[in-house]
Design an enzyme around this catalytic site. Structure first.
Site, PDB file in Angstrom:
ATOM      1  N   ASP A  14      18.388 -30.820  52.874  1.00 49.20           N
ATOM      2  CA  ASP A  14      17.654 -29.934  52.570  1.00 49.20           C
ATOM      3  C   ASP A  14      18.254 -29.268  51.137  1.00 49.20           C
ATOM      4  O   ASP A  14      19.129 -27.668  50.954  1.00 49.20           O
ATOM      5  CB  ASP A  14      18.192 -28.807  53.504  1.00 49.20           C
ATOM      6  CG  ASP A  14      17.722 -29.592  54.988  1.00 49.20           C
ATOM      7  OD1 ASP A  14      16.760 -29.638  54.636  1.00 49.20           O
ATOM      8  OD2 ASP A  14      18.168 -29.518  56.090  1.00 49.20           O
ATOM      9  N   LYS A  17      14.973 -31.164  47.114  1.00 52.01           N
ATOM     10  CA  LYS A  17      14.168 -31.872  46.817  1.00 52.01           C
ATOM     11  C   LYS A  17      12.955 -31.382  46.342  1.00 52.01           C
ATOM     12  O   LYS A  17      12.194 -32.234  45.764  1.00 52.01           O
ATOM     13  CB  LYS A  17      14.867 -33.476  47.631  1.00 52.01           C
ATOM     14  CG  LYS A  17      15.684 -33.391  48.218  1.00 52.01           C
ATOM     15  CD  LYS A  17      16.284 -35.080  48.822  1.00 52.01           C
ATOM     16  CE  LYS A  17      15.414 -34.924  50.358  1.00 52.01           C
ATOM     17  NZ  LYS A  17      16.957 -33.480  50.903  1.00 52.01           N
ATOM     18  N   GLY A  41      11.677 -32.196  56.129  1.00 48.77           N
ATOM     19  CA  GLY A  41      11.193 -30.690  55.937  1.00 48.77           C
ATOM     20  C   GLY A  41      11.274 -30.015  54.370  1.00 48.77           C
ATOM     21  O   GLY A  41      12.548 -29.047  53.993  1.00 48.77           O
ATOM     22  N   HIS A  42      10.202 -30.458  53.296  1.00 53.34           N
ATOM     23  CA  HIS A  42      10.688 -30.365  51.966  1.00 53.34           C
ATOM     24  C   HIS A  42       9.674 -28.638  51.477  1.00 53.34           C
ATOM     25  O   HIS A  42       8.536 -28.709  51.625  1.00 53.34           O
ATOM     26  CB  HIS A  42       9.627 -31.488  51.132  1.00 53.34           C
ATOM     27  CG  HIS A  42      10.999 -32.440  51.570  1.00 53.34           C
ATOM     28  ND1 HIS A  42      10.860 -33.970  50.765  1.00 53.34           N
ATOM     29  CD2 HIS A  42      12.483 -32.625  51.706  1.00 53.34           C
ATOM     30  CE1 HIS A  42      11.379 -34.693  51.026  1.00 53.34           C
ATOM     31  NE2 HIS A  42      12.382 -33.523  52.345  1.00 53.34           N
ATOM     32  N   GLN A 225      15.897 -36.482  53.931  1.00 55.88           N
ATOM     33  CA  GLN A 225      17.758 -36.727  53.536  1.00 55.88           C
ATOM     34  C   GLN A 225      18.663 -36.655  52.544  1.00 55.88           C
ATOM     35  O   GLN A 225      18.032 -36.456  51.871  1.00 55.88           O
ATOM     36  CB  GLN A 225      17.743 -37.901  55.046  1.00 55.88           C
ATOM     37  CG  GLN A 225      16.975 -36.934  56.039  1.00 55.88           C
ATOM     38  CD  GLN A 225      15.705 -37.722  56.167  1.00 55.88           C
ATOM     39  OE1 GLN A 225      15.812 -39.139  56.328  1.00 55.88           O
ATOM     40  NE2 GLN A 225      14.821 -36.965  56.724  1.00 55.88           N
TER      41      GLN A 225
HETATM   42  P1  GDP Z   1      14.534 -29.924  50.791  1.00 58.03           P
HETATM   43  O1  GDP Z   1      14.608 -31.106  52.367  1.00 58.03           O
HETATM   44  O2  GDP Z   1      15.869 -31.155  50.250  1.00 58.03           O
HETATM   45  O3  GDP Z   1      13.808 -30.314  50.411  1.00 58.03           O
HETATM   46  O4  GDP Z   1      15.074 -29.017  51.153  1.00 58.03           O
HETATM   47  P2  GDP Z   1      14.246 -27.805  52.170  1.00 58.03           P
HETATM   48  O5  GDP Z   1      12.882 -26.817  51.521  1.00 58.03           O
HETATM   49  O6  GDP Z   1      15.079 -27.827  53.487  1.00 58.03           O
HETATM   50  O7  GDP Z   1      15.267 -26.600  51.655  1.00 58.03           O
HETATM   51  C1  GDP Z   1      15.645 -25.927  50.291  1.00 58.03           C
HETATM   52  C2  GDP Z   1      15.402 -24.472  50.663  1.00 58.03           C
HETATM   53  O8  GDP Z   1      15.430 -23.557  49.795  1.00 58.03           O
HETATM   54  C3  GDP Z   1      14.278 -24.126  50.456  1.00 58.03           C
HETATM   55  O9  GDP Z   1      13.583 -22.467  51.764  1.00 58.03           O
HETATM   56  C4  GDP Z   1      13.856 -23.648  49.174  1.00 58.03           C
HETATM   57  O10 GDP Z   1      12.449 -22.591  49.409  1.00 58.03           O
HETATM   58  C5  GDP Z   1      14.974 -23.111  48.738  1.00 58.03           C
HETATM   59  N1  GDP Z   1      15.278 -22.731  47.288  1.00 58.03           N
HETATM   60  C6  GDP Z   1      15.250 -24.497  46.615  1.00 58.03           C
HETATM   61  N2  GDP Z   1      15.821 -23.930  45.436  1.00 58.03           N
HETATM   62  C7  GDP Z   1      16.095 -23.301  45.478  1.00 58.03           C
HETATM   63  C8  GDP Z   1      17.166 -22.590  44.647  1.00 58.03           C
HETATM   64  O11 GDP Z   1      17.551 -22.575  43.923  1.00 58.03           O
HETATM   65  N3  GDP Z   1      17.807 -20.791  45.088  1.00 58.03           N
HETATM   66  C9  GDP Z   1      17.241 -19.912  46.351  1.00 58.03           C
HETATM   67  N4  GDP Z   1      17.959 -19.216  46.935  1.00 58.03           N
HETATM   68  N5  GDP Z   1      16.341 -20.586  46.999  1.00 58.03           N
HETATM   69  C10 GDP Z   1      16.278 -22.393  46.901  1.00 58.03           C
HETATM   70  P1  IMO Z   2      15.445 -33.213  54.489  1.00 58.85           P
HETATM   71  O1  IMO Z   2      14.339 -34.378  54.027  1.00 58.85           O
HETATM   72  C1  IMO Z   2      18.290 -32.160  57.120  1.00 58.85           C
HETATM   73  C2  IMO Z   2      19.639 -34.577  60.838  1.00 58.85           C
HETATM   74  C3  IMO Z   2      19.178 -34.485  61.942  1.00 58.85           C
HETATM   75  C4  IMO Z   2      20.184 -34.861  62.331  1.00 58.85           C
HETATM   76  C5  IMO Z   2      20.681 -36.561  62.012  1.00 58.85           C
HETATM   77  C6  IMO Z   2      19.665 -37.584  63.165  1.00 58.85           C
HETATM   78  O2  IMO Z   2      14.380 -31.806  54.684  1.00 58.85           O
HETATM   79  O3  IMO Z   2      16.369 -32.964  54.152  1.00 58.85           O
HETATM   80  P2  IMO Z   2      16.227 -37.644  62.256  1.00 58.85           P
HETATM   81  O4  IMO Z   2      15.863 -36.504  63.801  1.00 58.85           O
HETATM   82  O5  IMO Z   2      16.847 -37.908  61.421  1.00 58.85           O
HETATM   83  O6  IMO Z   2      17.472 -39.209  63.913  1.00 58.85           O
HETATM   84  O7  IMO Z   2      17.486 -36.241  62.939  1.00 58.85           O
HETATM   85  O8  IMO Z   2      20.084 -36.157  60.520  1.00 58.85           O
HETATM   86  N1  IMO Z   2      18.335 -34.770  59.460  1.00 58.85           N
HETATM   87  C7  IMO Z   2      17.913 -33.819  58.388  1.00 58.85           C
HETATM   88  N2  IMO Z   2      19.145 -32.653  58.246  1.00 58.85           N
HETATM   89  N3  IMO Z   2      17.089 -32.564  56.199  1.00 58.85           N
HETATM   90  C8  IMO Z   2      16.691 -33.654  56.823  1.00 58.85           C
HETATM   91  O9  IMO Z   2      15.232 -33.875  55.588  1.00 58.85           O
HETATM   92  C9  IMO Z   2      17.044 -34.161  57.812  1.00 58.85           C
HETATM   93  N4  IMO Z   2      16.142 -34.850  58.485  1.00 58.85           N
HETATM   94  C10 IMO Z   2      17.234 -35.698  59.581  1.00 58.85           C
HETATM   95  O10 IMO Z   2      19.446 -32.707  61.897  1.00 58.85           O
HETATM   96  O11 IMO Z   2      21.746 -33.945  62.307  1.00 58.85           O
HETATM   97 MG    MG Z   3      14.439 -30.389  54.373  1.00 60.36          MG
END
Ligand code: GDP
Ligand code: IMO
Ligand code: MG
Length: 431
Positions: A14, A17, A41-42, A225
């Site tokens: 999270d 990416k 979840g991207h 991840q």
């Molecule tokens: P990922 O799994 O690495 O793609 O990240 P996620 O999408 O799960 O979580 C990142 C969250 O932060 C999302 O809700 C993005 O919309 C938000 N986000 C990304 N970059 C920024 C930033 O620079 N500032 C803020 N405030 N939010 C951001």
């Molecule tokens: P993105 O790509 C954050 C965590 C789960 C748990 C562990 C194992 O959005 O960064 P799993 O279901 O993979 O066997 O769970 O890994 N986990 C993540 N945490 N971002 C993710 O993906 C994750 N994918 C798995 O919360 O701790």
């Molecule tokens: Mg994510």
């Protein structure tokens, strides 16, 4: 000369990416996922509209980009079809821009049931998985029992193997975990329909990437991840079941390691973690609450609140080493805007004063105490800032401190969820 760039998360996922891959995708011909599944979840935000991608690469919004799911990705038929449908509802012709490796293992409903049953039976030892069947699906891959997408095109043989595998899973579900089995007939129906639906998208991805290479196309590899969730190098056993480091980009696609030009490591300006497991810099105070609120830290896949803490340069340094990271992307800098002072963990100390021995597994981390450096906050808004010149000096100092600690340049700073809220300190990644 074209460039092949890998983007990976440096912590517990999270890191942002999705936003960065979508942004960089403008400059490439192909975006490839190489590991994980719909546990990811991207999030991409374009013109205030938010889209969360779980399986499909974050380049899919760009008409000129071909998206690939490499052999390292585990695929839930239901999740893939519903994601394609959701994109089509948004007017994005995902089918025209997506190819899937014939070697991708399937996630069956019984993998999901096993994941959930195991977590429920583990009590306080549970991992806090996303409940998507990821672990059991990778187990079956390693045990050489998986059903791979390409297998589905010899249906009679595939059907027999699916029934065998379901029989084994149902035995475990009923006899060991004492929960309901899955319905084999229903599963066969779903998978046979999926095979028909998806057939035009199934390809040899290793060959497709070689084709791009020969055309001198830029290719972007999208990690899911993060480094600390890596099955080998992460905070074992509280990890995911795939190789999240840059090396995974090669084994998960059939692309040779010598062809990778750059590795971009993405980290937030602080840390978060979803699920269980030791989190050295975790905050249980008002600062932690503030980071969670300002950063809207709720899981993009499960909606669970994310645990928050300070940036951990010890873990990030390990991530930088193991993925040979050539440049950093520092996201969510704006989330720190309201803090009077900001901390970065620079060292781990063991109770008896001994140095940390580099065991990032749960046992190694449980004992350590984080040592921090503290610096002045900036107490002004950096939200949506798009130029280094507009950053307060304290924020620049923070960026420099991260660069110095990791000995890797920060080439991108993100100050908001939108594409435009980005400072490109070095825009030469693909040149
Ligand atoms: P990922 O799994 O690495 O793609 O990240 P996620 O999408 O799960 O979580 C990142 C969250 O932060 C999302 O809700 C993005 O919309 C938000 N986000 C990304 N970059 C920024 C930033 O620079 N500032 C803020 N405030 N939010 C951001
Ligand atoms: P993105 O790509 C954050 C965590 C789960 C748990 C562990 C194992 O959005 O960064 P799993 O279901 O993979 O066997 O769970 O890994 N986990 C993540 N945490 N971002 C993710 O993906 C994750 N994918 C798995 O919360 O701790
Ligand atoms: Mg994510």
């Amino acid at each position: 000369m074209a460039k092949n760039v890998v983007v990976v998360g440096m912590a517990w996922g999270d890191e942002g990416k999705g936003k960065i891959v979508d942004l960089l995708a403008e400059q490439v011909a192909a975006v490839v996922r190489f590991q994980g599944g719909h546990n990811a979840g991207h999030t991409i935000v374009v013109e205030n509209e938010k889209l969360v991608l779980h399986l499909i690469p974050s380049g899919i919004l760009h008409e000129h980009v071909q998206c690939y799911l490499g052999n390292g990705v585990v695929i839930s038929p239901q999740a893939l079809l519903s994601e394609i449908k959701r994109l089509e509802e948004h007017g994005i012709n995902a089918r025209a821009r997506l190819c899937i490796s014939h070697a991708c293992p399937l996630i069956l409903s019984s993998h999901v049931a096993l994941d959930k049953a195991r977590e429920a039976a583990s009590g306080t030892e549970k991992i806090g998985t996303t409940g998507r069947g990821i672990g059991p699906a990778y187990e079956d891959k390693m045990a050489r029992r998986s059903i791979r997408i390409g297998d589905l095109y010899q249906w009679e043989t595939a059907k027999e193997r699916i029934l065998n595998l379901l029989g084994y899973h149902n035995f475990l579900l009923e006899q060991y975990y004492q929960v309901d089995p899955v319905d084999a007939d229903l599963e066969l129906e779903v998978i046979s329909q999926f095979a028909v639906d998806i057939k035009p998208l199934v390809k040899d991805i290793s060959a497709a990437l070689q084709w791009h290479r020969e055309r001198d196309d830029n290719i972007l590899f999208e990690g899911a991840q993060g480094a600390m969730l890596d099955i080998d190098q992460g905070t074992f056993p509280y990890v995911t079941s795939s190789s999240t480091s840059a090396a995974g980009a090669c084994v998960g696609t059939g692309f040779g390691p010598r062809y990778i030009d750059h590795v971009v490591g993405v980290t937030k300006a602080y840390s978060t973690r979803v699920g269980e497991g030791t989190f050295p810099t975790e905050l249980h105070d008002d600062v932690g609450k503030q980071l969670a609120e300002r950063g809207a830290e709720f899981g993009a896949t499960t909606g669970r609140p994310r645990r928050c803490g300070w940036l951990d340069a010890v873990a990030l340094k390990r991530a930088a080493q193991m993925s040979s990271i050539s440049s950093l992307c520092l996201t969510k800098l704006d989330v720190l805007d309201a803090l009077e002072s900001v901390r970065i963990c620079t060292d781990y100390e063991l109770p008896n004063g001994q140095p940390f021995r580099g065991d990032f597994g749960e046992r190694g981390l449980r004992e350590i105490k984080p040592i921090y450096t503290e610096m002045e906050g900036w107490l002004e808004s950096t939200a949506d800032c798009a130029s280094s010149d507009d950053l307060p000096v304290e924020a620049i100092n923070f960026v420099h401190c991260v660069e110095d600690l990791l000995n890797v340049p920060v080439s991108i700073v993100s100050t908001g969820a939108q594409r435009e809220s980005t400072i490109m300190r070095d825009d030469t990644l693909f040149s």
